[in-house]
Design a protein around this motif. Structure first.
Motif, PDB file in Angstrom:
ATOM      1  N   UNK A   1      -6.369   3.280  -4.021  1.00  0.00           N
ATOM      2  CA  UNK A   1      -5.462   2.847  -3.105  1.00  0.00           C
ATOM      3  C   UNK A   1      -5.493   1.196  -3.377  1.00  0.00           C
TER       4      UNK A   1
ATOM      5  N   UNK B   1       0.935  -1.213  -0.231  1.00  0.00           N
ATOM      6  CA  UNK B   1      -0.154   0.023   0.029  1.00  0.00           C
ATOM      7  C   UNK B   1       0.756   1.255   0.027  1.00  0.00           C
ATOM      8  N   UNK B   2       0.259   2.170  -0.696  1.00  0.00           N
ATOM      9  CA  UNK B   2       0.825   3.721  -0.435  1.00  0.00           C
ATOM     10  C   UNK B   2       0.349   3.973   1.105  1.00  0.00           C
ATOM     11  N   UNK B   3       1.396   5.006   1.632  1.00  0.00           N
ATOM     12  CA  UNK B   3       1.201   5.259   3.019  1.00  0.00           C
ATOM     13  C   UNK B   3      -0.123   5.638   3.308  1.00  0.00           C
ATOM     14  N   UNK B   4      -0.599   6.730   2.513  1.00  0.00           N
ATOM     15  CA  UNK B   4      -1.892   7.395   2.928  1.00  0.00           C
ATOM     16  C   UNK B   4      -3.005   6.331   2.701  1.00  0.00           C
TER      17      UNK B   4
ATOM     18  N   UNK C   1      -2.622   3.254   3.339  1.00  0.00           N
ATOM     19  CA  UNK C   1      -2.443   2.262   4.476  1.00  0.00           C
ATOM     20  C   UNK C   1      -3.263   2.755   5.679  1.00  0.00           C
TER      21      UNK C   1
ATOM     22  N   UNK D   1      -8.262   9.623  -4.666  1.00  0.00           N
ATOM     23  CA  UNK D   1      -7.798   8.311  -4.584  1.00  0.00           C
ATOM     24  C   UNK D   1      -8.579   7.692  -3.522  1.00  0.00           C
TER      25      UNK D   1
END
Lengths: 436, 436, 436, 436
Positions: A304, A255-258, A260, A423
């Motif tokens: 995401x 996952x991308x940080x945001x 996750x 997103x």
């Protein structure tokens, strides 16, 4: 936030004759009302989340658009139907004054639904009268009329997705339409996807035809891409289920940080509308709760989730440039996807005999998240006046989606069409196509 | 939070005969529906703030109360009308399971209003059948029936105030009822208020009669108060306007600390529903926007405003003990206040010939904020079971209000009645009476 | 919010001679600095929750109080130490202008701790000079000086509790003071509590002596109470543990509605600072993490927990009237409770030979939640000027606590002393005494 | 979110000899401490907004990085300095376990600043010992060491900007360093900017050299751009002031929608740190409040402001591709910008004799917002393990900035360097260069 975008009328476009325009106007306006026919007045008022607008609001806002940009401009002495409707039904045009907070649309019981229909009737009558004398009007009239119709088609898609969301949050899980008892649901995955190679180099993208397009599809321009491959169909529920069962929602590495952070905070464990029951997975649909169709494309995923799935699958999402280059190369003449007119309200599995060397579902079925930020094309200019707010001011922090969905009117979509959402959004019919 | 409270059936109360109970049941239930008759289905769904419930919810919740506590208990084999309605229409009873979040009541378009009326019809038919055999039922049945009727009367008051709030937030400012063109509005203040002295000492308060009361009015007990005086009428709009014009809303010295913070943060400059226009002050009412009636009691003020006004006026608010002691002494036999049945939906000015040595407007017109926290009386015990949640769990951080309002059914109010709200609430018909 | 309250100088009080006042001034000021001595500069800056103030702020604010109310008023031509300190160190006096948001106190690294000590030294020198000429000053000077000393004692208690909170949120769990290795911890509950009956009737409460009291203890007045009984000691950790083990934190029936919501939302399962480990229960203390002392009074409970415990135990909390009536009757001449001066920083178990027919721990050890809203006594008047904000504006939505705690200076507390906090606060040394 | 990015060691890079590496290690570590020298312990603890970290945290986190990735990996049997420091000083590596919430860093007074310096001393001693035997270590050691140094340089820049923010929110407006009384401030704008044309076509971008770069600069690849022009210097304060005075902050037409909402909600009327006084505009700087330098580059603007300014000026921001193509073409051999080492802590005006046909301030002075989303380059792959979290997971909803700033160490920056922040951030030294 919204898919609405601005007309750049092609200079060389022939002004359509009055007769067909009248028919198109009537057909588009009736389509909107037909979509609302199964609803109760109560359904048309509520707003369970800020992205969703009450159906009554859509019915009125699209009418306000014609009243403001057509009647107000081209019909001398036109009196507005109601002096407060501009405040109530302006969506986001700062140029046109203050307006109800978006989050408060669901607190407004008035005007009554019947009043909104009277508003539509009034504006339609005036518009049809205006259309009779179209020959006398400047060319800009036809361009704005076209924009009004395209705009209303965009809201037809939003009506479909907003109605679904409104009914989905109700503990009674009411169906928008009854499901026929024998509606088939595939309980097996379809054939595996194939990879279609595309040769890189300098390609041209953006709208170049003589018909209508939104300003954000302009101007056509060159881009360079490396060689790449695209899958020949959308990712299916069966494939996405494997990601879930492999623990995809509990492994931060995909996952991308945001994304996750959002997964943890919101407790996501599956796409929107998925429900796990002892007897298996179900989805809330326009026909109520239905078993998961394994061969159908997965939908109602955020960017995401699309991105995490792609990482897990060892692939990636295409850029919008790649998507358009491939689509121009592969898209068959006759689009065979699932559109609004089918009234199926869900993307459909590929037929068993779908050719593996063709690219399927490019138009219709589900919007395809791309790994491209929604920015202006080179040379893009915002139009002057209120319509300059149609598209340009949203060009930040959103991602481009391509191809339309099962909620898109077939006549509304193009290979160059650029839709855009943040997103984290899931309530549109958003899906996944892999690249590598 | 809510005015609902619990019945302690008086042991010596004669069980009422079936015939009048049937009439009362029908009268109360019809009153509720009569209040909703001027509404559109759209009006019955929305919830513009969390304290307000949609009218459709009130219609259903009061019905659920009879279904749960009467039919469910006393009608063997009763089948609930719909298995999900307990989840939808339980207000706050933890004993009875989970429920829709209070803040989400306005997102639910279903069940349709028509379905809720069908629910009412169904439960009414079952209740009337049960009432036919009341003679066979235990005494607790009559007590619970009485509680159900009192409960529905409480929701009638909430319907009146919630409808007002719902319409008030709409930019169209729709009227619940049309105003008669010649409805009088006093443009002069009435006669000055008089002070009525009350002798202190040990007095007895709390309900002691043989009729119905809520559990929070129990048990009767002694209290000691010093000598005090009470004004013989409610504070008027003219008087409150002086406070505004003297800068009351911009001088922290009159305010409690939390009230002052709220005034600044919320930007309060007048009571709820007041609107300043070039031609003067107006108020939003059930009859739309109307000029301020100078002689009428001020209403829709928070406790903070009532307290600040009293400070500014060199007086204070009475305690609930003082209020009840004075009311027992002064209240005339025939209550002449303004109640729900008048359909005036606003407190009314005193008649010009009102006797200055009598105490007016004690019952009806506007709830009177007291400077007493809503705590349990000595010896108070919560009932066992779900009804133990009716009143007791709210006994913190709220203040007692006394006397009923123009939205209270006349048969519902008593001198010992204890209503309660948080200090910041303004959407009820709340007013001010001064003590010193 | 804060325990600070206003001096009403007793008219008949003899003005104390200069010499002892100087000594008291010096002793109180040194006590504050002594409490901060174990801290690092880093410890004096942070603010892990809005109720807590950084120790540096306490050091400066108490100094600002003397500068503003004493030097500024009685020393002609006094120049403030720094022109910005009034903005930085005014706590909540609207009369004295704008100030740093309470929540932002922990973002201010300057003035440096050393600068704050220099500020103290400067003000102390000026104050001592002023005290030399006290004979020439009006009587109001002595009264305000007394208030300044009492005010600083209140902040000594807050320093103790704020330091504890600051260290407790640090993952390193640092100790304010090292624990002596052999500090005893009782691993058995003490003897059971006894009930002390009190005869009801009209009693007099409120401060009547010739010494100092805060304005909220005024005026003395009659109250009526029925017969009641009070427990002869505070509830112990052993008793409270039974409530926990009986599922007290997961049964809504014991809780007030707002308390129950808080328990669920905050996930409370024990008093603040309790930590469950495999080897048993521990508490974070000024000496670091320590095993639970079973015989010691429970502390760091909110009003909601105190009230729920009382319900579970089949009892209730006393009103502040009951508490004071009983305390006047039972309190021994020589208070033997645990105060700040003991430096134990925790309430202590009763000695084994404590007489069962005496009432213990009335003063010191832990503040006792009462079931009385913090409202004005009859006849209470706010003082004019800034000091009118000391107590009166907090008289809403808080509950009275009585008796002082192990963090209260012994000379600061009285039987008539009224402390007050919101029902959800736990970081003070708050405890429980039962009534019935 | 953070500028940290991951090392891809170039395969052909010669492993640097031990001696210079030791020197560089010592120089970088000392630079960090030198930056903190002017601070008080109190300054190193606070966190006035979530993006800012306390300086003490930076000192420890950079040390934790060496301890975790170097000592933990390459020194057999290494014992961590303190078992809790990984929890306290891990920034965002999910791979390395749980950690303190970012927003809570400013609540932690311990470990003391002195303890953190002891931690640094301990790790430095161990590191220097390890460096002695570098010849025995695998090549990956040198690569990770390089990464650790680059990482610490990134935190040096954050230290500079975080310290500025911490001091700026203090009402005392303390200076980090005293300003020399005669420090010049230009009170006239410099010469106008010139446009430098760049020929379009297929160009190559991305890092290709043999030295260090972060993974997000990889892989080098072709891009196509059309002809464009770039301004030969940064936009100045004088130019930006014209935008302000022309009403730029109150005309929605220049703004992206989300930017316009932010401007209204936050009340922005100028860049961060600008203060309007009767005598003119001032800025808060590392030397306290200083008059606005008209010829200096504007800085501390958000992307929204940069983009709105560009619209107002009839231009646009460059893409990162355009920036890099132009920079490769125009950047002089010897970079002459303002870097951290100058200790000026503000971008500097161009010298009067700056050649108009050269491109100035490409490196140093202020980070230049580009109109490019921070996405992965074609072919980008996240590294395995914890360091895969260094850069890749931030590739959403942020924009690329190029060129470094006056807070960037000169040896740290490159023409291919990609920094990234969200569009609303202003506390970095961010500036504007126009394209068209």
């Amino acid at each position: 936030m919204t898919a609405a975008t601005l007309l750049i009328p092609s200079q060389s476009a022939p002004v359509p004759a009055t007769a067909p325009l009248v028919s198109r106007y009537q057909a588009v306006r009736q389509q909107t009302e037909a979509l609302c026919r199964p609803l109760l007045p109560e359904d048309t008022v509520v707003q369970p989340m800020v992205d969703v607008s009450p159906p009554k609001w859509h019915l009125a806002h699209t009418t306000w658009f014609f009243e403001t940009f057509l009647l107000g401009e081209y019909q001398p002495g036109y009196q507005v139907f109601h002096p407060d409707y501009a405040f109530l039904f302006n969506s986001y045009y700062n140029s046109l004054g203050s307006r109800v907070n978006r989050a408060d649309r669901g607190t407004l019981s008035r005007p009554a639904l019947a009043d909104v229909y009277a508003y539509r009737t009034h504006v339609d009558a005036q518009m049809l009268a205006l259309l009779q004398r179209q020959a006398e009007l400047p060319e800009s009239f036809a361009a704005l009329l076209e924009l009004g119709l395209q705009h209303e088609q965009q809201h037809q898609e939003l009506l479909v997705t907003d109605i679904k969301y409104i009914l989905s949050t109700n503990p009674l899980a009411p169906a928008y339409l009854p499901a026929s008892a024998d509606a088939p649901v595939s309980d097996a995955p379809g054939p595996p996807a194939a990879w279609l190679p595309v040769r890189g180099g300098v390609h041209r993208i953006g709208y170049e035809g003589a018909g209508f397009c939104f300003d954000n599809e302009q101007a056509p321009h060159e881009v360079y891409v490396a060689d790449f491959s695209l899958q020949n169909r959308l990712v299916t529920n069966a494939e996405y289920l494997q990601f879930i069962e492999a623990g995809g929602y509990s492994d931060f590495r995909y996952w991308l940080g945001e994304g996750w952070e959002l997964v943890q905070q919101a407790g996501w464990q599956a796409p929107l509308y998925w429900v796990r029951r002892p007897e298996g997975w179900f989805r809330f649909t326009h026909h109520g709760l239905r078993p998961l169709d394994l061969a159908a494309p997965v939908t109602h995923v955020s960017f995401y989730e699309a991105d995490a799935y792609a990482h897990w699958a060892g692939a990636r999402l295409p850029t919008e440039q790649e998507w358009e280059i491939a689509a121009r190369q592969f898209h068959p003449e006759a689009a065979a996807g699932t559109f609004l007119e089918s009234r199926s309200f869900d993307p459909q599995p590929l037929p068993a005999d779908a050719a593996p060397d063709q690219c399927h579902q490019l138009l219709g079925d589900a919007w395809e998240w791309t790994y491209s930020a929604y920015h202006a094309y080179p040379g893009y200019e915002r139009a002057a006046g209120a319509l300059g707010e149609y598209n340009g001011k949203f060009m930040i922090n959103q991602l481009v989606l391509r191809g339309g969905s099962c909620a898109t009117p077939e006549s509304h979509i193009r290979l160059t069409y650029r839709n855009f959402f943040h997103a984290d959004k899931r309530w549109q019919f958003t899906g996944i196509r892999l690249a590598r």
